[in-house]
Design a protein around this motif. Structure first.
Motif, PDB file in Angstrom:
ATOM      1  N   ALA A  38       0.833  -1.204   0.000  1.00 47.08           N
ATOM      2  CA  ALA A  38       0.000   0.000   0.000  1.00 47.08           C
ATOM      3  C   ALA A  38       0.866   1.252   0.000  1.00 47.08           C
ATOM      4  O   ALA A  38       0.597   2.219  -0.736  1.00 47.08           O
ATOM      5  CB  ALA A  38      -0.922  -0.007   1.225  1.00 47.08           C
ATOM      6  N   LEU A  39       1.924   1.251   0.796  1.00 50.89           N
ATOM      7  CA  LEU A  39       2.812   2.402   0.844  1.00 50.89           C
ATOM      8  C   LEU A  39       3.575   2.573  -0.472  1.00 50.89           C
ATOM      9  O   LEU A  39       3.839   3.705  -0.910  1.00 50.89           O
ATOM     10  CB  LEU A  39       3.799   2.261   2.007  1.00 50.89           C
ATOM     11  CG  LEU A  39       3.169   2.318   3.410  1.00 50.89           C
ATOM     12  CD1 LEU A  39       4.237   2.110   4.479  1.00 50.89           C
ATOM     13  CD2 LEU A  39       2.456   3.657   3.631  1.00 50.89           C
ATOM     14  N   LEU A  40       3.935   1.438  -1.098  1.00 42.95           N
ATOM     15  CA  LEU A  40       4.588   1.538  -2.399  1.00 42.95           C
ATOM     16  C   LEU A  40       3.662   2.185  -3.425  1.00 42.95           C
ATOM     17  O   LEU A  40       4.077   3.060  -4.202  1.00 42.95           O
ATOM     18  CB  LEU A  40       5.002   0.145  -2.893  1.00 42.95           C
ATOM     19  CG  LEU A  40       6.281  -0.461  -2.314  1.00 42.95           C
ATOM     20  CD1 LEU A  40       6.534  -1.834  -2.931  1.00 42.95           C
ATOM     21  CD2 LEU A  40       7.479   0.459  -2.545  1.00 42.95           C
ATOM     22  N   ALA A  41       2.397   1.778  -3.416  1.00 38.55           N
ATOM     23  CA  ALA A  41       1.435   2.344  -4.359  1.00 38.55           C
ATOM     24  C   ALA A  41       1.213   3.825  -4.095  1.00 38.55           C
ATOM     25  O   ALA A  41       1.104   4.632  -5.030  1.00 38.55           O
ATOM     26  CB  ALA A  41       0.110   1.580  -4.261  1.00 38.55           C
ATOM     27  N   ILE A  42       1.148   4.203  -2.822  1.00 36.35           N
ATOM     28  CA  ILE A  42       0.966   5.612  -2.481  1.00 36.35           C
ATOM     29  C   ILE A  42       2.178   6.431  -2.908  1.00 36.35           C
ATOM     30  O   ILE A  42       2.069   7.548  -3.434  1.00 36.35           O
ATOM     31  CB  ILE A  42       0.708   5.751  -0.964  1.00 36.35           C
ATOM     32  CG1 ILE A  42      -0.652   5.140  -0.603  1.00 36.35           C
ATOM     33  CG2 ILE A  42       0.751   7.212  -0.538  1.00 36.35           C
ATOM     34  CD1 ILE A  42      -0.884   5.031   0.883  1.00 36.35           C
ATOM     35  N   GLY A  43       3.380   5.855  -2.681  1.00 38.98           N
ATOM     36  CA  GLY A  43       4.595   6.567  -3.074  1.00 38.98           C
ATOM     37  C   GLY A  43       4.682   6.757  -4.568  1.00 38.98           C
ATOM     38  O   GLY A  43       5.114   7.815  -5.057  1.00 38.98           O
ATOM     39  N   MET A  44       4.266   5.762  -5.332  1.00 36.08           N
ATOM     40  CA  MET A  44       4.314   5.876  -6.781  1.00 36.08           C
ATOM     41  C   MET A  44       3.291   6.866  -7.313  1.00 36.08           C
ATOM     42  O   MET A  44       3.526   7.553  -8.307  1.00 36.08           O
ATOM     43  CB  MET A  44       4.086   4.498  -7.422  1.00 36.08           C
ATOM     44  CG  MET A  44       5.219   3.502  -7.158  1.00 36.08           C
ATOM     45  SD  MET A  44       4.869   1.864  -7.830  1.00 36.08           S
ATOM     46  CE  MET A  44       4.771   2.277  -9.578  1.00 36.08           C
ATOM     47  N   SER A  45       2.133   6.965  -6.613  1.00 32.26           N
ATOM     48  CA  SER A  45       1.098   7.906  -7.060  1.00 32.26           C
ATOM     49  C   SER A  45       1.430   9.339  -6.656  1.00 32.26           C
ATOM     50  O   SER A  45       0.885  10.286  -7.227  1.00 32.26           O
ATOM     51  CB  SER A  45      -0.264   7.503  -6.487  1.00 32.26           C
ATOM     52  OG  SER A  45      -0.263   7.629  -5.076  1.00 32.26           O
ATOM     53  N   GLY A  46       2.269   9.491  -5.629  1.00 28.66           N
ATOM     54  CA  GLY A  46       2.643  10.818  -5.172  1.00 28.66           C
ATOM     55  C   GLY A  46       1.614  11.474  -4.291  1.00 28.66           C
ATOM     56  O   GLY A  46       1.771  12.627  -3.912  1.00 28.66           O
ATOM     57  N   ALA A  47       0.538  10.749  -3.912  1.00 25.39           N
ATOM     58  CA  ALA A  47      -0.507  11.298  -3.043  1.00 25.39           C
ATOM     59  C   ALA A  47      -0.314  10.721  -1.650  1.00 25.39           C
ATOM     60  O   ALA A  47      -0.655   9.572  -1.390  1.00 25.39           O
ATOM     61  CB  ALA A  47      -1.898  10.964  -3.578  1.00 25.39           C
ATOM     62  N   GLY A  48       0.242  11.515  -0.742  1.00 25.73           N
ATOM     63  CA  GLY A  48       0.509  11.039   0.604  1.00 25.73           C
ATOM     64  C   GLY A  48      -0.410  11.620   1.642  1.00 25.73           C
ATOM     65  O   GLY A  48      -0.066  11.623   2.825  1.00 25.73           O
TER      66      GLY A  48
END
Length: 242
Positions: free
Chosen positions: A151-161
């Motif tokens: 989940a954190l990898l996906a959030i990091g790739m999307s740039g939406a934190g």
């Protein structure tokens, strides 16, 4: 968002861990049901046999009853083997190494062997329950860690934190911990309950074995309170006639 979304978004590792937890839960509840029914039947049959045994007129009557209806409980199984051992030694003597010694020694060894067999039978399945109860939370925790990582990898790739972007995927991943606890808690409770019931039954078996050995050796009984509890009040002072 939710459990269904979590399943669809999980990779092969997450789905495998979930499948393992489901299998653990099925095995746990199957063992709980089987052991529960078995213990109820065993307790009922044991009480019936002990009531009959202490109201029987002789060991021959007990032996005949066991031969006709069979030994369906631990106490009947123990009595059948002890009576047969004494009769066998009286008829054939010490013909084999396992029959060496006096009749009382041979009967004592037979009783000890039967007690060990009954203890082993009572403990069947408990190892599985203990294993499920101790490992299921860690399997769920590993699933949570794996889910949070992705989940954190996906959030990091999307740039939406932002919080609304993080809370959903992380919350879904935490579902695995909840599933692990839901699998482990019933297994632990069942293990403790069954283990205590087995200890009580083993204590009663030990007391009955002492009574039985005393009666076979001397023809008299001491009958402590542990065996009197299953005898009706109207016949609680009845003794077995030799």
């Amino acid at each position: 968002m939710g459990f269904g979304h979590f399943i669809t978004q999980s990779d092969a590792v997450g789905k495998t861990l979930l499948a393992i937890l489901v299998l653990m839960s099925v095995a746990s509840w199957a063992l709980i049901a089987i052991k529960g029914v078995t213990q109820v039947l065993r307790r009922r049959r044991s009480d019936q046999f002990l009531t009959f045994f202490w109201n029987a007129r002789s060991l021959d009557e007990v032996d005949a009853e066991i031969r006709v209806h069979g030994a369906t409980d631990p106490f009947g199984h123990l009595a059948a083997h002890a009576i047969h051992a004494q009769a066998h030694h009286a008829r054939y003597g010490a013909a084999k190494l396992q029959e060496a010694g006096t009749s009382q020694e041979f009967v004592t060894r037979t009783i000890k062997k039967v007690l060990d067999e009954e203890t082993t039978r009572l403990e069947n399945g408990l190892t599985t329950l203990a294993t499920i109860g101790s490992t299921a939370p860690f399997v769920g925790l590993f699933g949570t860690v794996w889910g949070v990582y992705h989940a954190l990898l996906a959030i990091g790739m999307s740039g939406a934190g932002t919080l609304d972007k993080v809370a959903g995927p992380v919350g879904e991943a935490l579902i695995m911990t909840g599933i692990g606890l839901a699998v482990a808690i019933p297994a632990v409770v069942a293990y403790n309950t069954i283990h205590r019931s087995n200890r009580v039954l083993n204590a009663r078996l030990d007391a009955f074995a002492f009574e039985l050995l005393t009666f076979l050796s001397t023809g008299s009984t001491l009958r402590p309170s542990s065996t009197l509890s299953v005898v009706p009040a109207a016949t609680s002072t009845t003794t077995v006639a030799a």
